[in-house]
Enzyme design. Structure first.
Site, PDB file in Angstrom:
ATOM      1  CB  CYS A 155      13.737  21.843  19.270  1.00  0.00           C
ATOM      2  SG  CYS A 155      12.618  20.481  19.601  1.00  0.00           S
TER       3      CYS A 155
HETATM    4  N1  LIG Z   1       9.814  18.202  22.997  1.00  0.00           N
HETATM    5  C1  LIG Z   1       9.516  18.903  21.918  1.00  0.00           C
HETATM    6  O1  LIG Z   1       8.895  19.935  21.999  1.00  0.00           O
HETATM    7  C2  LIG Z   1       9.921  18.423  20.534  1.00  0.00           C
HETATM    8  C3  LIG Z   1       9.384  19.075  19.415  1.00  0.00           C
HETATM    9  C4  LIG Z   1       9.737  18.634  18.144  1.00  0.00           C
HETATM   10  C5  LIG Z   1      10.614  17.564  18.005  1.00  0.00           C
HETATM   11  N2  LIG Z   1      11.135  16.944  19.095  1.00  0.00           N
HETATM   12  C6  LIG Z   1      12.032  15.800  18.878  1.00  0.00           C
HETATM   13  O2  LIG Z   1      11.334  14.603  19.258  1.00  0.00           O
HETATM   14  C7  LIG Z   1      12.270  13.661  19.793  1.00  0.00           C
HETATM   15  C8  LIG Z   1      11.801  13.226  21.186  1.00  0.00           C
HETATM   16  O3  LIG Z   1      11.809  14.368  22.024  1.00  0.00           O
HETATM   17  P1  LIG Z   1      11.023  14.393  23.406  1.00  0.00           P
HETATM   18  O4  LIG Z   1      10.971  15.816  23.804  1.00  0.00           O
HETATM   19  O5  LIG Z   1       9.757  13.631  23.343  1.00  0.00           O
HETATM   20  O6  LIG Z   1      12.070  13.592  24.339  1.00  0.00           O
HETATM   21  P2  LIG Z   1      11.800  13.020  25.809  1.00  0.00           P
HETATM   22  O7  LIG Z   1      13.119  12.911  26.449  1.00  0.00           O
HETATM   23  O8  LIG Z   1      10.704  13.782  26.475  1.00  0.00           O
HETATM   24  O9  LIG Z   1      11.213  11.571  25.543  1.00  0.00           O
HETATM   25  C9  LIG Z   1      11.946  10.550  24.959  1.00  0.00           C
HETATM   26  C10 LIG Z   1      11.547   9.236  25.629  1.00  0.00           C
HETATM   27  O10 LIG Z   1      12.233   8.182  24.952  1.00  0.00           O
HETATM   28  C11 LIG Z   1      12.584   7.212  25.909  1.00  0.00           C
HETATM   29  N3  LIG Z   1      13.629   6.343  25.350  1.00  0.00           N
HETATM   30  C12 LIG Z   1      14.944   6.602  25.173  1.00  0.00           C
HETATM   31  N4  LIG Z   1      15.547   5.554  24.585  1.00  0.00           N
HETATM   32  C13 LIG Z   1      14.594   4.620  24.390  1.00  0.00           C
HETATM   33  C14 LIG Z   1      14.584   3.312  23.830  1.00  0.00           C
HETATM   34  N5  LIG Z   1      15.698   2.743  23.351  1.00  0.00           N
HETATM   35  N6  LIG Z   1      13.427   2.649  23.792  1.00  0.00           N
HETATM   36  C15 LIG Z   1      12.286   3.195  24.294  1.00  0.00           C
HETATM   37  N7  LIG Z   1      12.225   4.416  24.827  1.00  0.00           N
HETATM   38  C16 LIG Z   1      13.361   5.123  24.883  1.00  0.00           C
HETATM   39  C17 LIG Z   1      13.007   8.027  27.112  1.00  0.00           C
HETATM   40  O11 LIG Z   1      12.958   7.260  28.305  1.00  0.00           O
HETATM   41  C18 LIG Z   1      11.957   9.142  27.091  1.00  0.00           C
HETATM   42  O12 LIG Z   1      10.810   8.814  27.864  1.00  0.00           O
HETATM   43  C19 LIG Z   1      13.632  14.348  19.771  1.00  0.00           C
HETATM   44  O13 LIG Z   1      14.298  14.005  18.596  1.00  0.00           O
HETATM   45  C20 LIG Z   1      13.261  15.819  19.726  1.00  0.00           C
HETATM   46  O14 LIG Z   1      14.283  16.597  19.122  1.00  0.00           O
HETATM   47  C21 LIG Z   1      10.801  17.347  20.365  1.00  0.00           C
END
Ligand SMILES: NC(=O)c1ccc[n+]([C@@H]2O[C@H](COP(=O)([O-])OP(=O)(O)OC[C@H]3O[C@@H](n4cnc5c(N)ncnc54)[C@H](O)[C@@H]3O)[C@@H](O)[C@H]2O)c1
Length: 448
Positions: free
Chosen positions: A286
């Site tokens: 982030c």
């Molecule tokens: N991790 C955090 O602490 C956090 C906090 C706030 C916001 N976010 C935001 O949330 C969003 C997700 O982050 P995250 O940390 O969960 O990411 P992550 O990489 O842990 O998980 C994302 C998942 O999406 C899957 N994916 C990718 N393309 C796909 C598709 N076309 N169809 C289905 N699945 C698909 C990936 O395989 C993965 O398992 C991002 O935009 C991030 O900026 C994350």
């Protein structure tokens, strides 16, 4: 008799309130999986979507791949109907689809929305009248209205459009940012208010009803763009304030002042000051990334976000600052970096989590290796590491009883399970980037 649009809205609201609504979460990562479990706890039937077949298989076998989520929680959810799939055709059976896919930067430091657009293109052919889609991925203001809605409309075989109010036909679209702070257990996830902006009041109210079932407070705002910008403001606020203390740390070191002591004193002020702490650089999915989503978008409006650029510059320089300090500390002991043995403690980008995305530890390891040091690491959350930020590292975690073998131990991530007095006692030299050795009196500690 066919349902009118306003009947459909009422029906979906009722389905949400009675827990009949079927929920789909796309992206079973750090954000999507815990969200799926929250809905499941509240007796919703949840389907998790992911393109990663290993994750899908693991979840369907009742296993977990995120350290802070025990497998028992997945099993419990499965008993309540939770399952995972890669088959987008199942979107048709759902009422609500929440998208939590990655939003990284590309190699030019520009937003890479390919995961979002790929996901929406996959959903569009299966999306039907009265369904609600909510985007949770962090992104720049305008993404939901300018990218998500047009893709859903273009890809819809029935020519359906986003319904702007309860009386129009179509589907509903909203944006609601994820505000989780991984590793921070002081606020229960349910108590973090959920900001919601809809493409029209009906979408907003439906999305508020969905989140109202699992969060204690929802904060409706006037548009998806306001919700998108809210998330960026929160993260830019952190990024800029961390850059400020990182800069002040460098100044304080020159002046012989302990900035951590200064912050502890300043935070006794009951108003107008929030404590931020310096460190070895930014990490995670982030704070190092999200601000650049806004600076990229700002250029469309002939606007340069100078605070963001400056903060990025200072924060990006921190791993280099740490390496300079390691070199200086070693030279004080009559040693050079070339051919030296360095142990980096902590790979994760912050304390007590199993996430190394953008971790400054990886940059520090690569910089030290480039300068000829032999580097090993220890991290209880990562028994091994394959790829670093730029190169393949292919390393395994070195046991702590080997500390005496190293010329220098660098504390990059201050995991709480480390025994710091024992580490200091065993090490020849400790470079502490996190003030983890506070209160320990020893001549072999260098703080930076
Ligand atoms: N991790 C955090 O602490 C956090 C906090 C706030 C916001 N976010 C935001 O949330 C969003 C997700 O982050 P995250 O940390 O969960 O990411 P992550 O990489 O842990 O998980 C994302 C998942 O999406 C899957 N994916 C990718 N393309 C796909 C598709 N076309 N169809 C289905 N699945 C698909 C990936 O395989 C993965 O398992 C991002 O935009 C991030 O900026 C994350």
């Amino acid at each position: 008799m066919s349902l009118t649009s306003s009947n459909r809205t009422t029906e979906l609201l009722e389905r949400i309130q009675t827990r009949q609504a079927r929920i789909g979460i796309v992206g079973m990562g750090y954000v999507g999986l815990p969200l799926a479990l929250l809905f499941s706890e509240e007796r919703f039937r949840v389907t998790g979507f992911d393109i990663d077949s290993h994750k899908v298989d693991k979840l369907n076998q009742g296993g977990s791949y995120i350290v802070r989520i025990p497998a028992t929680e997945i099993e419990l959810a499965r008993e309540k109907g939770f399952c995972a799939t890669s088959d987008y055709a199942q979107i048709e059976t759902l009422d609500v689809v929440i998208v939590c896919v990655p939003t990284p930067l590309n190699k030019h430091h520009e937003p890479d929305l390919s995961y979002v657009t790929g996901t929406v293109r996959s959903i569009a052919p299966h999306f039907h009248e009265g369904q609600l889609m909510i985007l949770e991925s962090t992104t720049y203001p305008g993404t939901t209205e300018e990218i998500v809605v047009p893709l859903l409309e273009q890809g819809n075989p029935a020519g359906l459009r986003a319904a702007r109010d309860a009386s129009s036909p179509g589907f509903y679209v909203a944006f609601s940012p994820e505000r989780e702070d991984p590793g921070n257990d002081t606020v229960a996830r349910r108590d973090i208010p959920k900001v919601v902006g809809g493409c029209g009041p009906a979408a907003r109210d439906l999305a508020c009803a969905v989140y109202g079932a699992i969060f204690n407070h929802t904060v409706p705002v006037s548009s998806p763009a306001v919700a998108e910008m809210t998330k960026l403001l929160e993260n830019i606020y952190r990024c800029v304030n961390i850059a400020l203390v990182n800069e002040l740390k460098q100044l304080c070191m020159r002046m012989g002042i302990d900035l951590f002591e200064v912050i502890d004193a300043a935070k006794t002020k009951p108003f107008g000051f929030q404590a931020f702490y310096p460190g070895p650089g930014l990490g995670g999915h982030c704070i190092p990334i999200d601000p650049f989503y806004l600076s990229w978008k700002a250029k469309e409006f002939d606007f340069h976000t100078r605070f963001i650029e400056l903060a990025g510059q200072i924060n990006t320089g921190m791993p280099y600052f740490v390496v300079d300090n390691i070199i200086e500390a070693m030279s004080q002991q009559g040693k050079g970096l070339l051919g030296s043995q360095i142990l980096v403690l902590g790979l994760a980008y912050k304390r007590d989590i199993d996430d190394l995305r953008e971790s400054p530890s990886l940059t520090i390891i690569e910089l030290l290796q480039k300068r000829g040091a032999h580097v090993e690491y220890n991290d209880p959350f990562f028994p091994s590491v394959g790829h670093g930020r730029k190169y393949a590292l292919n390393m395994t975690s070195t046991p702590l009883d080997r500390i005496p073998d190293f010329d220098c131990v660098v504390i990059v991530t201050d995991h709480s399970q480390y025994d710091y007095p024992a580490i200091v006692a065993a090490a020849k030299l400790v470079v502490d980037t996190r003030n983890a050795t506070r209160g320990i009196e020893a001549s072999n500690i260098v703080k930076c």
